[in-house]
Design a protein around this motif. Structure first.
Motif, PDB file in Angstrom:
ATOM      1  N   GLU A   1      46.825 -50.276 -52.909  1.00 44.88           N
ATOM      2  CA  GLU A   1      47.997 -49.733 -52.215  1.00 44.88           C
ATOM      3  C   GLU A   1      47.623 -48.817 -51.052  1.00 44.88           C
ATOM      4  O   GLU A   1      48.500 -48.409 -50.287  1.00 44.88           O
ATOM      5  CB  GLU A   1      48.883 -48.951 -53.198  1.00 44.88           C
ATOM      6  N   SER A   2      46.366 -48.494 -50.910  1.00 50.00           N
ATOM      7  CA  SER A   2      45.933 -47.615 -49.825  1.00 50.00           C
ATOM      8  C   SER A   2      44.666 -48.202 -49.218  1.00 50.00           C
ATOM      9  O   SER A   2      43.667 -48.425 -49.919  1.00 50.00           O
ATOM     10  CB  SER A   2      45.669 -46.201 -50.346  1.00 50.00           C
ATOM     11  N   TYR A   3      44.701 -48.462 -47.909  1.00 51.14           N
ATOM     12  CA  TYR A   3      43.608 -49.156 -47.236  1.00 51.14           C
ATOM     13  C   TYR A   3      43.129 -48.327 -46.051  1.00 51.14           C
ATOM     14  O   TYR A   3      43.907 -47.979 -45.159  1.00 51.14           O
ATOM     15  CB  TYR A   3      44.083 -50.530 -46.765  1.00 51.14           C
ATOM     16  N   ARG A   4      41.842 -47.975 -46.063  1.00 56.24           N
ATOM     17  CA  ARG A   4      41.269 -47.079 -45.056  1.00 56.24           C
ATOM     18  C   ARG A   4      40.262 -47.830 -44.191  1.00 56.24           C
ATOM     19  O   ARG A   4      39.419 -48.562 -44.706  1.00 56.24           O
ATOM     20  CB  ARG A   4      40.592 -45.897 -45.746  1.00 56.24           C
ATOM     21  N   CYS A   5      40.339 -47.613 -42.878  1.00 54.89           N
ATOM     22  CA  CYS A   5      39.382 -48.196 -41.941  1.00 54.89           C
ATOM     23  C   CYS A   5      38.794 -47.115 -41.049  1.00 54.89           C
ATOM     24  O   CYS A   5      39.523 -46.244 -40.552  1.00 54.89           O
ATOM     25  CB  CYS A   5      40.052 -49.247 -41.065  1.00 54.89           C
ATOM     26  N   LYS A   6      37.509 -47.194 -40.831  1.00 55.61           N
ATOM     27  CA  LYS A   6      36.832 -46.321 -39.878  1.00 55.61           C
ATOM     28  C   LYS A   6      36.443 -47.147 -38.666  1.00 55.61           C
ATOM     29  O   LYS A   6      35.832 -48.208 -38.797  1.00 55.61           O
ATOM     30  CB  LYS A   6      35.586 -45.700 -40.505  1.00 55.61           C
ATOM     31  N   LEU A   7      36.797 -46.670 -37.471  1.00 51.12           N
ATOM     32  CA  LEU A   7      36.551 -47.427 -36.249  1.00 51.12           C
ATOM     33  C   LEU A   7      35.085 -47.396 -35.836  1.00 51.12           C
ATOM     34  O   LEU A   7      34.357 -46.432 -36.112  1.00 51.12           O
ATOM     35  CB  LEU A   7      37.398 -46.869 -35.104  1.00 51.12           C
ATOM     36  N   ARG A   8      34.653 -48.457 -35.164  1.00 53.43           N
ATOM     37  CA  ARG A   8      33.333 -48.458 -34.538  1.00 53.43           C
ATOM     38  C   ARG A   8      33.297 -47.378 -33.461  1.00 53.43           C
ATOM     39  O   ARG A   8      34.301 -47.070 -32.828  1.00 53.43           O
ATOM     40  CB  ARG A   8      33.054 -49.809 -33.874  1.00 53.43           C
ATOM     41  N   SER A   9      32.128 -46.838 -33.222  1.00 55.97           N
ATOM     42  CA  SER A   9      31.988 -45.871 -32.131  1.00 55.97           C
ATOM     43  C   SER A   9      31.898 -46.616 -30.806  1.00 55.97           C
ATOM     44  O   SER A   9      31.393 -47.735 -30.737  1.00 55.97           O
ATOM     45  CB  SER A   9      30.739 -45.012 -32.338  1.00 55.97           C
ATOM     46  N   GLY A  10      32.431 -46.003 -29.768  1.00 52.85           N
ATOM     47  CA  GLY A  10      32.326 -46.570 -28.431  1.00 52.85           C
ATOM     48  C   GLY A  10      33.309 -47.667 -28.101  1.00 52.85           C
ATOM     49  O   GLY A  10      33.170 -48.342 -27.079  1.00 52.85           O
TER      50      GLY A  10
ATOM     51  N   ILE B   1      51.494 -45.013 -41.932  1.00 49.42           N
ATOM     52  CA  ILE B   1      50.167 -45.151 -41.334  1.00 49.42           C
ATOM     53  C   ILE B   1      49.687 -43.760 -40.930  1.00 49.42           C
ATOM     54  O   ILE B   1      50.403 -43.018 -40.243  1.00 49.42           O
ATOM     55  CB  ILE B   1      50.187 -46.067 -40.098  1.00 49.42           C
ATOM     56  N   GLU B   2      48.477 -43.402 -41.325  1.00 50.16           N
ATOM     57  CA  GLU B   2      47.870 -42.137 -40.920  1.00 50.16           C
ATOM     58  C   GLU B   2      46.744 -42.411 -39.941  1.00 50.16           C
ATOM     59  O   GLU B   2      45.974 -43.360 -40.118  1.00 50.16           O
ATOM     60  CB  GLU B   2      47.286 -41.407 -42.123  1.00 50.16           C
ATOM     61  N   ALA B   3      46.646 -41.589 -38.905  1.00 51.77           N
ATOM     62  CA  ALA B   3      45.539 -41.670 -37.957  1.00 51.77           C
ATOM     63  C   ALA B   3      44.862 -40.313 -37.889  1.00 51.77           C
ATOM     64  O   ALA B   3      45.489 -39.306 -37.515  1.00 51.77           O
ATOM     65  CB  ALA B   3      46.043 -42.082 -36.578  1.00 51.77           C
ATOM     66  N   ASN B   4      43.601 -40.285 -38.286  1.00 49.18           N
ATOM     67  CA  ASN B   4      42.847 -39.030 -38.308  1.00 49.18           C
ATOM     68  C   ASN B   4      41.471 -39.248 -37.695  1.00 49.18           C
ATOM     69  O   ASN B   4      40.618 -39.909 -38.301  1.00 49.18           O
ATOM     70  CB  ASN B   4      42.680 -38.524 -39.751  1.00 49.18           C
ATOM     71  N   GLY B   5      41.294 -38.724 -36.474  1.00 46.17           N
ATOM     72  CA  GLY B   5      40.007 -38.900 -35.813  1.00 46.17           C
ATOM     73  C   GLY B   5      39.693 -40.360 -35.597  1.00 46.17           C
ATOM     74  O   GLY B   5      40.403 -41.058 -34.866  1.00 46.17           O
ATOM     75  N   ASP B   6      38.625 -40.849 -36.230  1.00 49.31           N
ATOM     76  CA  ASP B   6      38.241 -42.252 -36.073  1.00 49.31           C
ATOM     77  C   ASP B   6      38.635 -43.080 -37.293  1.00 49.31           C
ATOM     78  O   ASP B   6      38.130 -44.180 -37.488  1.00 49.31           O
ATOM     79  CB  ASP B   6      36.744 -42.375 -35.825  1.00 49.31           C
ATOM     80  N   GLU B   7      39.546 -42.540 -38.106  1.00 49.34           N
ATOM     81  CA  GLU B   7      39.977 -43.257 -39.298  1.00 49.34           C
ATOM     82  C   GLU B   7      41.483 -43.511 -39.283  1.00 49.34           C
ATOM     83  O   GLU B   7      42.261 -42.687 -38.787  1.00 49.34           O
ATOM     84  CB  GLU B   7      39.619 -42.487 -40.569  1.00 49.34           C
ATOM     85  N   VAL B   8      41.861 -44.650 -39.810  1.00 49.67           N
ATOM     86  CA  VAL B   8      43.274 -44.977 -39.964  1.00 49.67           C
ATOM     87  C   VAL B   8      43.470 -45.434 -41.404  1.00 49.67           C
ATOM     88  O   VAL B   8      42.648 -46.162 -41.962  1.00 49.67           O
ATOM     89  CB  VAL B   8      43.716 -46.075 -38.964  1.00 49.67           C
TER      90      VAL B   8
ATOM     91  N   GLU C   1      44.739 -43.502 -33.179  1.00 53.40           N
ATOM     92  CA  GLU C   1      46.145 -43.424 -32.758  1.00 53.40           C
ATOM     93  C   GLU C   1      46.578 -44.720 -32.083  1.00 53.40           C
ATOM     94  O   GLU C   1      47.730 -45.141 -32.216  1.00 53.40           O
ATOM     95  CB  GLU C   1      46.358 -42.242 -31.813  1.00 53.40           C
ATOM     96  N   ASP C   2      45.658 -45.361 -31.349  1.00 52.91           N
ATOM     97  CA  ASP C   2      45.986 -46.647 -30.731  1.00 52.91           C
ATOM     98  C   ASP C   2      46.232 -47.712 -31.798  1.00 52.91           C
ATOM     99  O   ASP C   2      47.118 -48.551 -31.651  1.00 52.91           O
ATOM    100  CB  ASP C   2      44.849 -47.097 -29.805  1.00 52.91           C
ATOM    101  N   VAL C   3      45.442 -47.678 -32.845  1.00 49.97           N
ATOM    102  CA  VAL C   3      45.637 -48.631 -33.942  1.00 49.97           C
ATOM    103  C   VAL C   3      46.993 -48.405 -34.590  1.00 49.97           C
ATOM    104  O   VAL C   3      47.759 -49.353 -34.818  1.00 49.97           O
ATOM    105  CB  VAL C   3      44.508 -48.494 -34.986  1.00 49.97           C
ATOM    106  N   LYS C   4      47.295 -47.144 -34.879  1.00 48.46           N
ATOM    107  CA  LYS C   4      48.592 -46.815 -35.487  1.00 48.46           C
ATOM    108  C   LYS C   4      49.737 -47.265 -34.590  1.00 48.46           C
ATOM    109  O   LYS C   4      50.705 -47.878 -35.052  1.00 48.46           O
ATOM    110  CB  LYS C   4      48.679 -45.314 -35.750  1.00 48.46           C
ATOM    111  N   PHE C   5      49.633 -46.969 -33.304  1.00 45.00           N
ATOM    112  CA  PHE C   5      50.664 -47.368 -32.343  1.00 45.00           C
ATOM    113  C   PHE C   5      50.867 -48.874 -32.340  1.00 45.00           C
ATOM    114  O   PHE C   5      52.000 -49.376 -32.356  1.00 45.00           O
ATOM    115  CB  PHE C   5      50.269 -46.892 -30.947  1.00 45.00           C
ATOM    116  N   SER C   6      49.767 -49.611 -32.343  1.00 51.12           N
ATOM    117  CA  SER C   6      49.841 -51.072 -32.241  1.00 51.12           C
ATOM    118  C   SER C   6      50.538 -51.697 -33.443  1.00 51.12           C
ATOM    119  O   SER C   6      51.374 -52.592 -33.293  1.00 51.12           O
ATOM    120  CB  SER C   6      48.431 -51.649 -32.099  1.00 51.12           C
ATOM    121  N   ILE C   7      50.170 -51.241 -34.632  1.00 54.34           N
ATOM    122  CA  ILE C   7      50.774 -51.789 -35.849  1.00 54.34           C
ATOM    123  C   ILE C   7      52.223 -51.350 -35.965  1.00 54.34           C
ATOM    124  O   ILE C   7      53.112 -52.148 -36.306  1.00 54.34           O
ATOM    125  CB  ILE C   7      49.982 -51.352 -37.092  1.00 54.34           C
ATOM    126  N   GLN C   8      52.493 -50.089 -35.643  1.00 56.43           N
ATOM    127  CA  GLN C   8      53.846 -49.564 -35.790  1.00 56.43           C
ATOM    128  C   GLN C   8      54.813 -50.241 -34.824  1.00 56.43           C
ATOM    129  O   GLN C   8      55.984 -50.454 -35.167  1.00 56.43           O
ATOM    130  CB  GLN C   8      53.853 -48.051 -35.553  1.00 56.43           C
TER     131      GLN C   8
END
Length: 531
Positions: free
Chosen positions: A100-109, A149-156, A121-128
């Motif tokens: 029920e909870s799925y976490r992703c960490k973005l690649r750097s760069g 959807i939560e966006a925190n630093g490089d994690e969503v 935040e871009d990921v959150k915006f896109s899905i929302q």
């Protein structure tokens, strides 16, 4: 694909090309260094579909083939198939035991093609924005179980309303593409034929009157991901029909022809190989089916639908119309997907007029039952008209039905189908991802892409139950029950499943991987010479 049903063939040769830049990087003009790929998919912006390439709207194989080259998703299908792996993400996983909870960490760069950085935040915006826009194409249904959807630093982090082991697959579809606020409004679709993203290619199009004749894909220097490009440039060229595309391959104007080759072309290349051209067969997950508007008086009584299921000869249709490229199908879930059962064959057996007559008589249905079958003339190839002629002849031969058929161009067919204008109509489906859920939920769940009035309360309870199983084989019992429900109520009548083929000139490598199991193009796999 409905998804997948897409494409609006037109007379491309009449178009005077106009170059439109998309993606922010310089593209080529389809010179000699480009690998040229032919397709009969058409890309057109119309009043009914003004944003055919917006990831929030696009839900067809042709459009997804463009998007997969130009946008990134957090996950994607790995080379060779299998469970999704991180793409724009560095890592993704469920953070709980109930999915029920799925976490992703973005690649750097990570960067968009215009050089701007990609954030959580871009990921959150896109899905929302997909959920907020909720277009009538049905794309939002893939993401409908997202709660927050939560966006925190490089994690969503995605918090789901119900457990869903298939969620990583959904994040690998173009619906979940990462887009920039600079180019995409959060509350409305982006009209036109431009695409901006962070995928392996940027793109330019040659188009006029809202219709693309050619797309030129050029390697994106800002791309960060795990896709390895085996070329620097690919040109995707649209053709009005398979015959014209075939002639272009023979003359050397194109290097490859993909979907949709005609059965006659495939048969000819198999039996009479042409010098310098190779035909490659790949596993396919396409299905074809009839769908019913169960509110229409002519088919509202399920006995009519059951009687049709009892007399339709799938083997004759597959064999006479499509030959070796198709085989009979007795469920919405094809034989190549786990959890398949021959539910229609188990219930109705071989085609039988007496059985159909008994079904109609027991329900006090007056015969012959008058029906009109609708199909699209310009989406699936010339075989569709032959297929529906065969269906008409089979049904009318029983004297239990009085059937006519009517073909309509795709641009008019889809809006009419969604309005409920058709009692019976034919469509194809290419899966969004290779899981039995994707042959069931898009047809039977709330908000399904067909806008069908049919509702099975039991099926809608079983669908979320099936998603709880991380081991997808453990969901087989639920899918077996759903397939039995479909065979009993017949809101859909599966007809056949197909293979997919690519023909290419000698010297092009990667041909066997250019289409994934959903028939979407993977142009980065193509190269010149041997690998």
């Amino acid at each position: 694909m409905n998804r997948k049903t897409l494409v609006l063939p037109a007379v491309v040769g009449l178009l005077a090309p106009v170059l439109v830049a998309c993606g922010g990087a310089d593209g080529g003009s389809g010179g000699s260094d480009a690998i040229v790929v032919g397709t009969t998919d058409q890309f057109i912006a119309t009043a009914d579909a003004p944003a055919p390439l917006d990831p929030a709207y696009a839900y067809d194989t042709g459009s997804w083939s463009v998007l997969r080259q130009t946008v990134q998703t957090l996950m994607h299908a790995p080379r060779g198939g299998g469970a999704p792996v991180p793409e724009a993400a560095q890592s993704c996983s469920f953070t709980d035991k109930v999915s029920e909870s799925y976490r992703c960490k973005l690649r750097s760069g990570l960067k968009f093609a215009d050089g701007s950085a990609i954030t959580a935040e871009d990921v959150k915006f896109s899905i929302q924005r997909v959920l907020d826009i909720n277009p009538d194409s049905g794309t939002a249904s893939l993401l409908a179980n997202i709660d927050t959807i939560e966006a925190n630093g490089d994690e969503v982090v995605f918090h789901l309303t119900t457990p869903d082991a298939t969620f990583p697959y959904k994040l690998s579809t173009p619906v979940a593409a990462i887009v920039s606020k600079k180019h995409y409004d959060g509350k409305k679709l982006r009209e036109g034929l431009e695409v901006d993203g962070s995928g392996p290619y940027t793109m330019k199009t040659e188009a006029k009157g809202g219709q693309i004749a050619k797309v030129i894909f050029t390697k994106n220097p800002s791309y960060q991901g795990d896709i390895k490009l085996r070329n620097d440039r690919v040109e995707l060229r649209s053709f009005a029909d398979a015959d014209t595309m075939g002639k272009a391959l023979e003359s050397g104007d194109i290097d490859i022809m993909t979907r949709a080759m005609s059965p006659e072309q495939i048969r000819d290349l198999s039996e009479n190989p042409k010098e310098g051209i190779e035909l490659t067969e790949m596993p396919g997950l396409e299905i074809r089916y009839l769908a019913f508007n169960t509110n229409d008086p002519s088919v509202k009584n399920k006995a009519v639908r059951q009687a049709m299921a009892a007399v339709v000869d799938r083997g004759q249709i597959a064999g006479q119309v499509y030959g070796a490229t198709a085989e009979p199908l007795y469920s919405l879930i094809p034989t190549t997907i786990a959890a398949h059962t021959n539910s229609f064959y188990n219930k109705y057996g071989e085609p039988s007029r007496p059985k159909a007559a008994d079904i109609l008589r027991d329900a006090d249905i007056t015969t012959p039952v008058k029906l009109k079958l609708h199909y699209t003339t310009d989406h699936y190839g010339a075989g569709t008209a032959k297929e529906f002629e065969a269906l008409k002849n089979q049904l009318n031969a029983t004297k239990l039905f009085d059937v006519t058929v009517e073909g309509t161009e795709w641009a008019k067919f889809v809006p009419a189908q969604k309005r409920g204008d058709y009692a019976v109509y034919g469509l194809g489906w290419f899966p969004d991802f290779p899981d039995p859920d994707n042959y069931i939920a898009p047809f039977l769940d709330k908000g399904n892409f067909l806008n069908t009035p049919y509702v099975s309360t039991v099926a809608r309870q079983l669908i979320p139950q099936s998603r709880r199983a991380a081991d997808r084989t453990a969901a087989s019992d639920a899918f077996t029950q759903i397939q039995e429900i479909v065979a009993t109520d017949v809101p859909f009548l599966p007809l056949w499943q197909g293979k997919q083929y690519v023909a290419a000139r000698i010297g092009v490598s990667g041909v066997e991987r250019v289409l994934n199991s959903s028939s979407d193009l993977q142009l980065w796999e193509l190269g010149s010479g041997t690998e």
